[in-house]
Design a protein around this motif. Structure first.
Motif, mmCIF file in Angstrom:
data_model
loop_
_atom_site.group_PDB
_atom_site.id
_atom_site.type_symbol
_atom_site.label_atom_id
_atom_site.label_comp_id
_atom_site.label_asym_id
_atom_site.label_seq_id
_atom_site.Cartn_x
_atom_site.Cartn_y
_atom_site.Cartn_z
ATOM 1 N N SER A 229 0.819 -1.209 0.000
ATOM 2 C CA SER A 229 0.000 0.000 0.000
ATOM 3 C C SER A 229 0.850 1.254 0.000
ATOM 4 C CB SER A 229 -0.916 0.012 1.231
ATOM 5 O OG SER A 229 -0.131 0.067 2.412
ATOM 6 N N MET A 230 2.185 1.119 0.124
ATOM 7 C CA MET A 230 3.087 2.271 0.166
ATOM 8 C C MET A 230 4.245 2.066 -0.790
ATOM 9 S SD MET A 230 5.200 3.900 3.374
ATOM 10 C CE MET A 230 6.393 2.557 3.398
ATOM 11 N N LYS A 231 4.632 3.143 -1.486
ATOM 12 C CA LYS A 231 5.780 3.110 -2.390
ATOM 13 C C LYS A 231 6.614 4.362 -2.174
ATOM 14 C CE LYS A 231 3.348 0.500 -5.996
ATOM 15 N NZ LYS A 231 4.121 -0.749 -5.851
ATOM 16 N N VAL A 232 7.930 4.225 -2.305
ATOM 17 C CA VAL A 232 8.862 5.345 -2.190
ATOM 18 C C VAL A 232 9.772 5.331 -3.408
ATOM 19 C CG1 VAL A 232 10.697 6.417 -0.840
ATOM 20 C CG2 VAL A 232 8.822 5.252 0.328
ATOM 21 N N PHE A 233 9.931 6.476 -4.072
ATOM 22 C CA PHE A 233 10.838 6.541 -5.213
ATOM 23 C C PHE A 233 11.438 7.939 -5.311
ATOM 24 C CE2 PHE A 233 6.381 6.327 -6.591
ATOM 25 C CZ PHE A 233 6.166 7.640 -6.955
ATOM 26 N N SER A 234 12.592 8.039 -5.958
ATOM 27 C CA SER A 234 13.309 9.309 -6.042
ATOM 28 C C SER A 234 12.620 10.268 -7.002
ATOM 29 C CB SER A 234 14.748 9.070 -6.510
ATOM 30 O OG SER A 234 14.773 8.548 -7.823
ATOM 31 N N SER A 235 12.770 11.537 -6.713
ATOM 32 C CA SER A 235 12.265 12.603 -7.577
ATOM 33 C C SER A 235 12.830 13.915 -7.065
ATOM 34 C CB SER A 235 10.732 12.641 -7.559
ATOM 35 O OG SER A 235 10.259 13.642 -8.437
ATOM 36 N N GLN A 236 13.143 14.816 -8.004
ATOM 37 C CA GLN A 236 13.650 16.134 -7.599
ATOM 38 C C GLN A 236 12.619 17.239 -7.761
ATOM 39 O OE1 GLN A 236 15.588 14.728 -10.559
ATOM 40 N NE2 GLN A 236 16.276 13.214 -9.067
ATOM 41 N N LEU A 237 11.514 16.896 -8.440
ATOM 42 C CA LEU A 237 10.469 17.880 -8.667
ATOM 43 C C LEU A 237 9.111 17.276 -8.324
ATOM 44 C CD1 LEU A 237 11.646 19.202 -12.159
ATOM 45 C CD2 LEU A 237 11.873 20.401 -9.983
ATOM 46 N N VAL A 238 8.277 18.038 -7.623
ATOM 47 C CA VAL A 238 6.929 17.596 -7.271
ATOM 48 C C VAL A 238 5.955 18.715 -7.618
ATOM 49 C CG1 VAL A 238 5.369 16.928 -5.414
ATOM 50 C CG2 VAL A 238 7.725 16.081 -5.418
ATOM 51 N N PHE A 239 4.891 18.355 -8.345
ATOM 52 C CA PHE A 239 3.878 19.331 -8.749
ATOM 53 C C PHE A 239 2.513 18.864 -8.255
ATOM 54 C CE2 PHE A 239 7.300 19.411 -11.831
ATOM 55 C CZ PHE A 239 7.571 20.768 -11.953
ATOM 56 N N ILE A 240 1.754 19.797 -7.696
ATOM 57 C CA ILE A 240 0.434 19.486 -7.158
ATOM 58 C C ILE A 240 -0.646 20.172 -7.990
ATOM 59 C CG2 ILE A 240 -1.091 19.593 -5.163
ATOM 60 C CD1 ILE A 240 1.286 17.771 -4.728
ATOM 61 N N ASP A 241 -1.521 19.365 -8.549
ATOM 62 C CA ASP A 241 -2.676 19.857 -9.303
ATOM 63 C C ASP A 241 -3.925 19.531 -8.486
ATOM 64 O OD1 ASP A 241 -4.595 20.451 -11.325
ATOM 65 O OD2 ASP A 241 -4.528 18.361 -11.993
ATOM 66 N N SER A 242 -4.089 20.225 -7.378
ATOM 67 C CA SER A 242 -5.258 20.014 -6.518
ATOM 68 C C SER A 242 -6.386 20.941 -6.964
ATOM 69 C CB SER A 242 -4.897 20.276 -5.054
ATOM 70 O OG SER A 242 -4.328 21.558 -4.906
ATOM 71 N N SER A 243 -7.554 20.800 -6.359
ATOM 72 C CA SER A 243 -8.684 21.650 -6.732
ATOM 73 C C SER A 243 -8.354 23.112 -6.444
ATOM 74 C CB SER A 243 -9.940 21.226 -5.968
ATOM 75 O OG SER A 243 -9.729 21.343 -4.564
ATOM 76 N N LEU A 244 -9.027 24.000 -7.156
ATOM 77 C CA LEU A 244 -8.749 25.422 -7.044
ATOM 78 C C LEU A 244 -9.682 26.105 -6.055
ATOM 79 C CD1 LEU A 244 -8.221 26.371 -10.791
ATOM 80 C CD2 LEU A 244 -6.472 25.923 -9.070
ATOM 81 N N LYS A 245 -9.220 27.225 -5.526
ATOM 82 C CA LYS A 245 -10.048 28.061 -4.648
ATOM 83 C C LYS A 245 -9.729 29.525 -4.927
ATOM 84 C CE LYS A 245 -6.807 28.205 -0.756
ATOM 85 N NZ LYS A 245 -6.641 28.017 0.706
ATOM 86 N N PRO A 246 -10.710 30.417 -4.804
ATOM 87 C CA PRO A 246 -10.460 31.845 -5.019
ATOM 88 C C PRO A 246 -9.467 32.395 -3.994
ATOM 89 C CG PRO A 246 -12.820 31.381 -5.063
ATOM 90 C CD PRO A 246 -12.145 30.142 -4.557
ATOM 91 N N ASN A 247 -8.618 33.304 -4.419
ATOM 92 C CA ASN A 247 -7.677 33.967 -3.506
ATOM 93 C C ASN A 247 -8.391 35.099 -2.770
ATOM 94 O OD1 ASN A 247 -5.285 32.512 -3.934
ATOM 95 N ND2 ASN A 247 -4.854 33.644 -5.808
ATOM 96 N N LEU A 248 -9.158 34.719 -1.753
ATOM 97 C CA LEU A 248 -9.964 35.706 -1.029
ATOM 98 C C LEU A 248 -9.811 35.605 0.486
ATOM 99 C CD1 LEU A 248 -13.314 35.418 -3.048
ATOM 100 C CD2 LEU A 248 -11.551 37.186 -3.285
ATOM 101 N N LYS A 249 -8.769 34.960 0.957
ATOM 102 C CA LYS A 249 -8.631 34.773 2.402
ATOM 103 C C LYS A 249 -8.522 36.098 3.147
ATOM 104 C CE LYS A 249 -3.601 34.053 2.228
ATOM 105 N NZ LYS A 249 -2.501 33.116 2.570
ATOM 106 N N PHE A 250 -8.091 37.155 2.453
ATOM 107 C CA PHE A 250 -7.971 38.471 3.099
ATOM 108 C C PHE A 250 -9.335 39.097 3.390
ATOM 109 C CE2 PHE A 250 -7.000 38.803 -1.481
ATOM 110 C CZ PHE A 250 -8.141 39.457 -1.918
ATOM 111 N N LEU A 251 -10.406 38.529 2.827
ATOM 112 C CA LEU A 251 -11.744 39.052 3.121
ATOM 113 C C LEU A 251 -12.277 38.566 4.461
ATOM 114 C CD1 LEU A 251 -13.630 38.836 -0.302
ATOM 115 C CD2 LEU A 251 -12.567 40.831 0.758
ATOM 116 N N GLY A 252 -11.674 37.512 4.998
ATOM 117 C CA GLY A 252 -12.126 36.989 6.279
ATOM 118 C C GLY A 252 -13.568 36.540 6.219
#
Length: 342
Positions: A229-252
Motif C-alpha cells: 500500500s506504500m511506495k517510495v521513489f526518487s524525484s527532484q520535482l513535485v507538482f500538485i494539481d489540486s482543486s482550485l479556490k479563489p484567492n480571497l482569504k484576506f476578506l475573512g
C-alpha cells in the motif's frame, strides 16, 4: 452606475485586473488608480501546460501600471475592512479605498502532506517560471499529483522534455468515457501512472529528493497489481494539481457573505471579478475558457463603472470543454508536446 468615480483600487494584475484597467483608462482620463499585486511580474496561468518557462510571456506589473497611469504597490494583501474602507498589507501599511476591485485569481487547495516547504515543490497555480526554468535544466525526475486536465497536460509536457514522469491520481473519473484513451496515451509515452494512490510525503532536507505515496484504503482498483500500500521513489520535482479556490482569504468573514450579481461577485463597494469571483471554481476540471471569461468580466466591470451598457455572456459547458481538451491531447499523440521547449 454613477460615473462620478475618482478613485479606484485594484488587487491583482492578471487578466481580469489588466482588462479592467485598460478599459477604464480609455473611458475616463482623470482618475486616481492604485494597483496592488504580491508579485512584480505576471505569468499567464494558461501558459503552465503550454510552455511554463517561456520568459517572453512574463509581463512586468510596473509596466502595466505605467501604461494605465496607476501607482503600483508590490505587496501582499493581508486583510480588508469593508466597514473602515481600508486595506492592510504585509508590510504593515494601510491604504484607504473608495471602490475596490478584487481580481486576485485562484490558487490550488493546500494538500495535507509532509515536506512541502522544499525547493522543487510547486503548486501548478503558483509556479515561478524563473525558478522552474533553472530546475528543469538540472533535474530529470518529476512527480505530479493530478486532479484535473491541467495536470494531465502538464505531465505530457514534462514527458516531451525527456523527464521521467510519474503521475499520482486517486481517480481519473473527471475524464469520463475518455479515461481509457488518456491512460493509453500516458502509457505509450512512458508516463508512469499510479492510479488509486495519493501523495503522502515529500522527502528531503532543503531540496526534494524523493516522495512517498500511499494506496487509497478504500480503493480496490489495483488490488491485484499492488504488492504494497506504500511506495517510495526518487524525484527532484513535485507538482500538485489540486482543486482550485479563489484567492480571497484576506476578506475573512466577508467571504462567506459574497453574492453573485450578474457577471460579478460583490459585497458593498468590493467588486470581485475573474476566477476570484467564481464561486464554483473548485468544481472545475478544465480551465480552457477561464482567461476569456476573466477578460470579459474585467471589460464588463469597467463599462459598468463608466455607465455603459453591459452585455451578458455565458461560460461554455465543462463537458464540452473537456472533450475539446482531450481531442487536443489525442491530436498531439506521437508528436513532441512542445517542440519549442526541447
Amino acid at each position: 452606475m454613477n460615473t462620478e468615480i475618482n478613485k479606484l483600487t485594484v488587487i491583482g494584475a492578471g487578466v481580469a485586473g489588466s482588462s479592467f484597467l485598460r478599459t477604464i483608462k480609455r473611458g475616463k482620463q482623470k482618475i486616481d488608480i492604485s494597483l496592488i499585486d504580491k508579485n512584480n511580474f505576471y505569468f499567464p496561468k494558461n501558459q503552465t501546460s503550454k510552455d511554463p518557462v517561456d520568459l517572453n510571456q512574463v509581463r512586468k506589473n510596473e509596466q502595466l501600471a505605467k501604461e494605465v497611469g496607476a501607482d503600483f504597490i508590490c505587496a501582499e494583501v493581508k486583510k480588508i475592512s469593508e466597514k473602515r474602507k481600508k486595506i492592510y498589507l504585509d508590510d504593515s501599511k494601510e491604504l484607504e479605498f473608495e471602490n475596490l476591485i478584487v481580481a486576485s485569481g485562484v490558487s490550488n487547495e493546500k494538500v495535507d502532506i509532509k515536506g512541502t516547504k522544499k525547493e522543487g515543490f510547486f503548486y501548478l497555480s503558483e509556479i515561478n517560471p524563473f525558478l522552474l526554468k533553472v530546475l528543469l535544466q538540472i533535474h530529470d525526475e518529476a512527480v505530479l499529483s493530478v486532479s484535473s486536465l491541467e495536470g494531465i497536460k502538464f505531465s505530457l509536457l514534462l514527458n516531451s522534455l525527456k523527464k521521467e514522469v510519474r503521475v499520482i491520481a486517486p481517480s481519473l473519473e473527471f475524464l469520463g468515457q475518455a479515461q481509457d484513451k488518456i491512460v493509453n496515451i500516458l502509457e505509450k509515452k512512458g508516463v508512469i501512472l499510479y492510479l488509486g494512490y495519493h501523495l503522502k510525503e515529500v522527502i528531503g532536507e532543503k531540496n526534494v529528493k524523493a516522495v512517498k505515496i500511499v494506496k487509497n484504503s478504500e480503493d480496490s482498483f489495483l488490488e491485484d497489481q499492488a504488492d504494497s500500500s506504500m511506495k517510495v521513489f526518487s524525484s527532484q520535482l513535485v507538482f500538485i494539481d489540486s482543486s482550485l479556490k479563489p484567492n480571497l482569504k484576506f476578506l475573512g468573514e466577508l467571504e462567506t457573505n459574497l453574492e453573485k450579481k450578474s457577471f460579478l461577485t460583490k459585497y458593498g463597494q468590493i467588486y470581485i471579478i475573474g476566477d476570484a469571483g467564481s464561486l464554483k471554481i473548485k468544481d472545475q476540471k478544465c480551465y480552457r475558457d477561464n482567461s476569456l471569461r476573466a477578460k470579459e468580466e474585467g471589460i464588463a466591470l469597467a463599462k459598468y463603472f463608466l455607465g455603459s451598457e453591459v452585455s451578458e455572456f455565458e461560460l461554455r459547458d465543462q463537458k464540452d470543454l473537456i472533450k475539446q481538451e482531450i481531442q487536443d491531447i489525442s491530436d498531439k499523440e506521437g508528436k513532441l508536446w512542445q517542440n519549442g521547449l526541447v
